[in-house]
Write a protein that holds these residues in place. Structure first.
Motif, PDB file in Angstrom:
ATOM      1  N   ALA A  47       0.836  -1.204   0.000  1.00 24.94           N
ATOM      2  CA  ALA A  47       0.000   0.000   0.000  1.00 24.94           C
ATOM      3  C   ALA A  47       0.871   1.255   0.000  1.00 24.94           C
ATOM      4  O   ALA A  47       0.586   2.218  -0.716  1.00 24.94           O
ATOM      5  CB  ALA A  47      -0.921  -0.002   1.211  1.00 24.94           C
ATOM      6  N   LYS A  70      -8.151  -1.804 -11.934  1.00 25.48           N
ATOM      7  CA  LYS A  70      -7.627  -2.323 -10.673  1.00 25.48           C
ATOM      8  C   LYS A  70      -6.979  -1.217  -9.838  1.00 25.48           C
ATOM      9  O   LYS A  70      -7.110  -1.206  -8.611  1.00 25.48           O
ATOM     10  CB  LYS A  70      -6.618  -3.441 -10.931  1.00 25.48           C
ATOM     11  CG  LYS A  70      -7.258  -4.714 -11.420  1.00 25.48           C
ATOM     12  CD  LYS A  70      -6.230  -5.807 -11.600  1.00 25.48           C
ATOM     13  CE  LYS A  70      -6.881  -7.081 -12.082  1.00 25.48           C
ATOM     14  NZ  LYS A  70      -5.918  -8.174 -12.239  1.00 25.48           N
ATOM     15  N   GLN A  71      -6.287  -0.295 -10.486  1.00 26.27           N
ATOM     16  CA  GLN A  71      -5.683   0.820  -9.758  1.00 26.27           C
ATOM     17  C   GLN A  71      -6.756   1.706  -9.139  1.00 26.27           C
ATOM     18  O   GLN A  71      -6.620   2.140  -7.994  1.00 26.27           O
ATOM     19  CB  GLN A  71      -4.797   1.658 -10.682  1.00 26.27           C
ATOM     20  CG  GLN A  71      -3.501   1.004 -11.057  1.00 26.27           C
ATOM     21  CD  GLN A  71      -2.732   1.792 -12.094  1.00 26.27           C
ATOM     22  OE1 GLN A  71      -3.321   2.430 -12.978  1.00 26.27           O
ATOM     23  NE2 GLN A  71      -1.409   1.753 -11.999  1.00 26.27           N
ATOM     24  N   LYS A 101      -9.791   0.822  -8.254  1.00 28.29           N
ATOM     25  CA  LYS A 101     -10.420   0.092  -7.149  1.00 28.29           C
ATOM     26  C   LYS A 101      -9.510   0.076  -5.927  1.00 28.29           C
ATOM     27  O   LYS A 101      -9.971   0.306  -4.810  1.00 28.29           O
ATOM     28  CB  LYS A 101     -10.754  -1.338  -7.577  1.00 28.29           C
ATOM     29  CG  LYS A 101     -11.248  -2.208  -6.446  1.00 28.29           C
ATOM     30  CD  LYS A 101     -12.438  -3.003  -6.822  1.00 28.29           C
ATOM     31  CE  LYS A 101     -12.923  -3.929  -5.739  1.00 28.29           C
ATOM     32  NZ  LYS A 101     -13.035  -3.378  -4.425  1.00 28.29           N
ATOM     33  N   TYR A 102      -8.230  -0.179  -6.112  1.00 29.42           N
ATOM     34  CA  TYR A 102      -7.293  -0.238  -4.989  1.00 29.42           C
ATOM     35  C   TYR A 102      -7.150   1.131  -4.336  1.00 29.42           C
ATOM     36  O   TYR A 102      -7.102   1.238  -3.105  1.00 29.42           O
ATOM     37  CB  TYR A 102      -5.938  -0.764  -5.471  1.00 29.42           C
ATOM     38  CG  TYR A 102      -4.998  -1.163  -4.365  1.00 29.42           C
ATOM     39  CD1 TYR A 102      -5.440  -1.908  -3.279  1.00 29.42           C
ATOM     40  CD2 TYR A 102      -3.662  -0.815  -4.405  1.00 29.42           C
ATOM     41  CE1 TYR A 102      -4.574  -2.288  -2.267  1.00 29.42           C
ATOM     42  CE2 TYR A 102      -2.786  -1.191  -3.404  1.00 29.42           C
ATOM     43  CZ  TYR A 102      -3.252  -1.926  -2.338  1.00 29.42           C
ATOM     44  OH  TYR A 102      -2.401  -2.291  -1.337  1.00 29.42           O
ATOM     45  N   ASP A 162     -10.241   1.581  -2.279  1.00 27.22           N
ATOM     46  CA  ASP A 162     -10.184   0.714  -1.098  1.00 27.22           C
ATOM     47  C   ASP A 162      -9.237   1.276  -0.039  1.00 27.22           C
ATOM     48  O   ASP A 162      -9.557   1.278   1.157  1.00 27.22           O
ATOM     49  CB  ASP A 162      -9.741  -0.696  -1.481  1.00 27.22           C
ATOM     50  CG  ASP A 162     -10.791  -1.453  -2.274  1.00 27.22           C
ATOM     51  OD1 ASP A 162     -11.965  -0.992  -2.321  1.00 27.22           O
ATOM     52  OD2 ASP A 162     -10.443  -2.494  -2.868  1.00 27.22           O
TER      53      ASP A 162
END
Length: 76
Positions: free
Chosen positions: A23, A45-46, A48-49, A52
Motif C-alpha cells: 500500500a 484495478k488501480q 479500485k485499490y 479501497d
C-alpha cells in the motif's frame, strides 16, 4: 487521473503505512503520477485499490479532504 483520484492520492500520501507494505509503495507511485503525469488514466484495478485504500485510511485522512471530495461523513 480525475481530480478526485488526484486528491485521494495526495491525501493518502500523508498517511502512515507499515514499512515495506504494498500500500505504501502504491500510494507513493500514485501521488507521483498525480503530480508528474496528471493526464494518464488509471487501470480499473488501480482505481479500485485507490478507493479501497482511501476507505481503509479514512480516519487518518481527516475531515478536510472528505469535505473537499463532497463527502460529509467519515463513514464511507
Amino acid at each position: 487521473m480525475t481530480e478526485d483520484q488526484k486528491i485521494k492520492a495526495q491525501a493518502l500520501s500523508r498517511c502512515r503505512f507499515l514499512p515495506g507494505s504494498n500500500a505504501k509503495r502504491f500510494v507513493r507511485d500514485m501521488a507521483r503520477l498525480a503530480s508528474e503525469k496528471p493526464d494518464q488514466e488509471l487501470t480499473e484495478k488501480q482505481r479500485k485499490y485507490l478507493d479501497d485504500l482511501f476507505h481503509s485510511y479514512r480516519r487518518q485522512i481527516g475531515r478536510a479532504y472528505m469535505e473537499t471530495l463532497g463527502q460529509t461523513s467519515l463513514d464511507l
